[in-house]
Design an enzyme around this catalytic site. Sequence first.
Site: not given
Length: 348
Positions: A20, A33, A38, A76, A78, A116, A134, A195, A204, A298
Amino acid sequence: MSFQSEIVKWYLSNKRDLPWRDTTDPYVIWLSEIILQQTRVEQGKPYFLKFLENFPNVSAFASASEEQVLKLWQGLGYYSRGRNMLYTARYVVANYGGQFPTSYEQLIKLKGVGSYTAAAISSFSSNEQQAVVDGNVYRVLSRYFGIEEPINSNLGQKMFSELAKELIIDQEPAIYNQAIMEFGALQCKPKSPVCSECPVQLGCYAFKHKKIDQLPVKLKKVKVRKRWFNYFVGITGDEILTKQRMPGDVWQHLYDFPLIETEEEVSMTSNEFLTQVEKLFGKDLELKVLEGKKHILTHQIIYVQFFAIDNYIVNFNQHAEIKSVKIEAFKQLPHPKIIGDFIEKHID
DNA sequence: AATACGGGGAG
DNA sequence: CTCCCAGTATT
């Protein structure tokens, strides 16, 4: 070099090649999107390709049935995302003549599109100056700038979006937005971020103060509800008993089996349970225990127990929610993952 | 401000 | 196990 420039520079040489990324078509971006809300990129990618193939443009999407959309969405999670997409596709066809909007102002009004997603679509498709915030952005900004306000408190959300808005000034919105998210996903990861090879290590806050593992701060601990779903698999000839799930619970509009939910694991010697079962399926019922599964979501753990039933009689007038349908047709319906797995394994 | 809404991968 | 993922809608 500024924080933003470093991030963009990092992005240009480290970005993944994702399907995409090479488009400015707001419809295609919307598709990606919503699917990625999530949802990890690797999990969403095959769904994105499948949806784009089935629905190459918003008009094609709009003419789909809800069953078709939910079937493609199966597995998938949700599922309201899928339902809202269909609503929105039809809305766009009806109100914008099939021209998918690109402005934040119009996008934010669409069902399933929040701050978002509106920022993402508008910036990616038309380079509008809208900063995405996000999970990745929360993490990167909280660490780099040392913001200890919880990312899911009211104040925190406001602080992060204000900061993000300032940072995007003078940046190329489409590139910069993608850059900071990709940076969060690949470099400034939740666990063991890289890091040692970080281009913005020097500036940072979290690295300097050894607070990498303490940022971002997040409130909340979800409490998990335990439930027991006792499913009855009834097959007579080439037909099977099914039931569509209603609003107000998980898996809305998806199809499962006749169900008796209990407060705890049922025992086959429990009169209360057997009475309920007989009330639903008649006195001559033959009941056989099939497999049991633990399904973790969840906010709930569902202990699923499947029973095979024979010699059942269903009063379809009293139980209008239950239907007997051809097995072949049943398989085409959208099912919760746990039911889809069962069908694949046990129903030929 | 809290909670519901899926499923899966990483550690 | 726990955490969290290119979040949103509802209460």
